[in-house]
Design a protein around this motif. Structure first.
Motif, PDB file in Angstrom:
ATOM      1  N   ARG A 227       0.829  -1.196   0.000  1.00  0.00           N
ATOM      2  CA  ARG A 227       0.000   0.000   0.000  1.00  0.00           C
ATOM      3  C   ARG A 227       0.865   1.249   0.000  1.00  0.00           C
ATOM      4  O   ARG A 227       1.946   1.288   0.576  1.00  0.00           O
ATOM      5  CB  ARG A 227      -0.928   0.004   1.223  1.00  0.00           C
ATOM      6  CG  ARG A 227      -1.905  -1.155   1.237  1.00  0.00           C
ATOM      7  CD  ARG A 227      -2.782  -1.194  -0.018  1.00  0.00           C
ATOM      8  NE  ARG A 227      -3.706  -0.088  -0.064  1.00  0.00           N
ATOM      9  CZ  ARG A 227      -4.999  -0.182   0.252  1.00  0.00           C
ATOM     10  NH1 ARG A 227      -5.516  -1.326   0.641  1.00  0.00           N
ATOM     11  NH2 ARG A 227      -5.774   0.882   0.179  1.00  0.00           N
ATOM     12  N   SER A 228       0.351   2.276  -0.628  1.00  0.00           N
ATOM     13  CA  SER A 228       1.109   3.512  -0.775  1.00  0.00           C
ATOM     14  C   SER A 228       0.397   4.657  -0.047  1.00  0.00           C
ATOM     15  O   SER A 228       0.315   4.675   1.173  1.00  0.00           O
ATOM     16  CB  SER A 228       1.308   3.811  -2.268  1.00  0.00           C
ATOM     17  OG  SER A 228       2.042   4.986  -2.468  1.00  0.00           O
ATOM     18  N   ILE A 229      -0.126   5.616  -0.795  1.00  0.00           N
ATOM     19  CA  ILE A 229      -0.719   6.817  -0.189  1.00  0.00           C
ATOM     20  C   ILE A 229      -1.936   6.465   0.667  1.00  0.00           C
ATOM     21  O   ILE A 229      -2.844   5.756   0.215  1.00  0.00           O
ATOM     22  CB  ILE A 229      -1.102   7.838  -1.273  1.00  0.00           C
ATOM     23  CG1 ILE A 229       0.125   8.175  -2.128  1.00  0.00           C
ATOM     24  CG2 ILE A 229      -1.669   9.096  -0.640  1.00  0.00           C
ATOM     25  CD1 ILE A 229       1.281   8.745  -1.351  1.00  0.00           C
ATOM     26  N   THR A 230      -1.942   6.977   1.881  1.00  0.00           N
ATOM     27  CA  THR A 230      -2.952   6.628   2.879  1.00  0.00           C
ATOM     28  C   THR A 230      -3.301   7.862   3.715  1.00  0.00           C
ATOM     29  O   THR A 230      -2.424   8.662   4.041  1.00  0.00           O
ATOM     30  CB  THR A 230      -2.397   5.525   3.818  1.00  0.00           C
ATOM     31  OG1 THR A 230      -1.967   4.411   3.029  1.00  0.00           O
ATOM     32  CG2 THR A 230      -3.444   5.061   4.823  1.00  0.00           C
ATOM     33  N   PHE A 231      -4.561   8.032   4.044  1.00  0.00           N
ATOM     34  CA  PHE A 231      -4.956   9.139   4.910  1.00  0.00           C
ATOM     35  C   PHE A 231      -4.376   8.923   6.309  1.00  0.00           C
ATOM     36  O   PHE A 231      -4.457   7.821   6.857  1.00  0.00           O
ATOM     37  CB  PHE A 231      -6.475   9.238   5.012  1.00  0.00           C
ATOM     38  CG  PHE A 231      -7.127   9.834   3.796  1.00  0.00           C
ATOM     39  CD1 PHE A 231      -6.856  11.142   3.406  1.00  0.00           C
ATOM     40  CD2 PHE A 231      -8.029   9.097   3.037  1.00  0.00           C
ATOM     41  CE1 PHE A 231      -7.456  11.698   2.290  1.00  0.00           C
ATOM     42  CE2 PHE A 231      -8.635   9.642   1.917  1.00  0.00           C
ATOM     43  CZ  PHE A 231      -8.350  10.950   1.534  1.00  0.00           C
ATOM     44  N   ALA A 232      -3.806   9.985   6.871  1.00  0.00           N
ATOM     45  CA  ALA A 232      -3.212   9.896   8.205  1.00  0.00           C
ATOM     46  C   ALA A 232      -3.545  11.132   9.017  1.00  0.00           C
ATOM     47  O   ALA A 232      -3.683  12.232   8.478  1.00  0.00           O
ATOM     48  CB  ALA A 232      -1.692   9.732   8.108  1.00  0.00           C
TER      49      ALA A 232
END
Length: 370
Positions: A227-232
């Motif tokens: 997995r790459s771009i993720t909401f944080a």
């Protein structure tokens, strides 16, 4: 204030963070306006090529999803995922879309951030060579020069892992050279300063729009499921602004679905929210190529099969995907130990974030002006 300053110093010290700069947004203040809650979204890059800032924020703003969620969202730009996480941890931003590996690295160093919802779910990095190259497979890269965005970028980490998986020593058998993206990267390959490029799919599409062709090497199975771009967000924000974050994620996933159904309309929304994408040109002159670039990003962010209305479970990250992402992040040197899922992930907002009628969003997207 003292706590915020302490966090900023911690982040700058352990992560080597750069500053965050404001960009043109809707000008909303941090205080709620007209019954809406304010949210600051830190974009982990400059807004040049259309990606998550278009698929989530621009579409959400222009199509009314953010308004329906009673949210007034403003944006700022950060120099990469690490800097965007600084903005979140210091309290100058509420949420960001950052690389999951960067979230894990921050968490390992004691920075109080957590991932709360997935975004990019298909591995975006590819190895490319000119169509007539003698390099046919990964092992053929031995003795070659590989162009990467920068030596500290995700593309360099990918290139090293790619070489290592092929049985090559990334320090001795290949040489990584920083070539940036776009015309600069294309020129380096054309002029034979490098033998191959290690870029993300959207960057290749931008170059291909100028008439350049590539032949792509096969990615090994090790990259499938990372997995790459993720909401944080900052960890304590989950409790303090639970309802606000849930509404933000819901509006973002509605916007993602809209974008998947009608990427051209989404691109028009992108011009409305971020006119700098046009670089002074008319929308009509850029729409076709920009839509192709945006579609390339959407292909990394949505399932590879099935109809958009059937996607469902927006933001979910499986145990297998988490384990593979941890393994890659450790192999690339971003973390030293395995990061437990519970320490860096909180998926408790996703059930309510997915509580919307997909058919209504699909219908709205299909009716959007061409």
């Amino acid at each position: 204030m003292k706590r915020t300053r302490t966090l900023s110093v911690l982040l700058l010290t352990v992560l080597g963070l750069t500053g965050v700069t404001a960009c043109g947004s809707d000008g909303a203040s941090r205080a709620g306006e007209g019954g809406s809650d304010s949210v600051e979204f830190s974009i982990a890059s400059a807004v040049l090529g259309p990606k998550e800032e278009v698929a989530t924020y621009a579409v959400g703003k222009e199509e009314g999803f953010l308004n329906d969620a009673r949210l007034k969202v403003s944006t700022s730009n950060a120099d990469g995922s690490v800097a965007a996480l600084q903005a979140v941890a210091s309290g100058s931003a509420d949420i960001t879309a950052a690389d999951l590996g960067a979230v894990m690295a921050a968490r390992e160093k004691g920075v109080p951030v957590k991932a709360v919802g997935g975004l990019v779910q298909n591995w975006p990095w590819r190895m490319a060579v000119p169509p007539g190259s003698d390099i046919k497979k990964a092992k053929d890269l031995k003795g070659s020069k590989i162009g990467v965005i920068s030596l500290a970028s995700g593309s360099a980490m990918y290139a090293r892992a790619y070489a290592r998986n092929a049985g090559l020593d990334p320090e001795r058998d290949v040489e990584l050279l920083p070539v940036g993206v776009g015309a600069q990267a294309a020129a380096a390959l054309k002029d034979k300063k490098v033998d191959a490029l290690a870029l993300y799919t959207q960057a290749y599409t931008s170059i291909e729009n100028t008439g350049t062709d590539f032949r792509y090497l096969k990615n090994p199975d090790m990259f499938e499921g990372i997995r790459s771009i993720t909401f944080a967000v900052r960890e304590d924000t989950i409790a303090k602004k639970r309802d606000v974050l849930t509404r933000y994620l819901r509006a973002s996933y509605q916007s993602m679905l809209f974008s998947a159904v009608n990427p051209e309309a989404a691109m028009r929304d992108g011009y409305g929210a971020f006119p700098q994408i046009l670089a002074g040109k008319k929308a009509a002159d850029r729409l076709s190529d920009d839509t192709k670039v945006f579609q390339a990003w959407m292909d990394t962010a949505t399932p590879t099969s099935g109809k958009p209305a059937e996607f469902g479970d927006w933001g979910a990250i499986s145990d297998r995907e988490w384990t593979k992402t941890v393994a890659y992040t450790k192999e690339s040197g971003q973390i030293k130990k395995d990061v437990k899922r519970a320490d860096a992930w909180d998926g408790s907002l996703l059930k309510k974030a997915n509580d919307f009628d997909a058919k209504d969003v699909v219908a709205q997207a299909r009716k959007a002006a061409k």
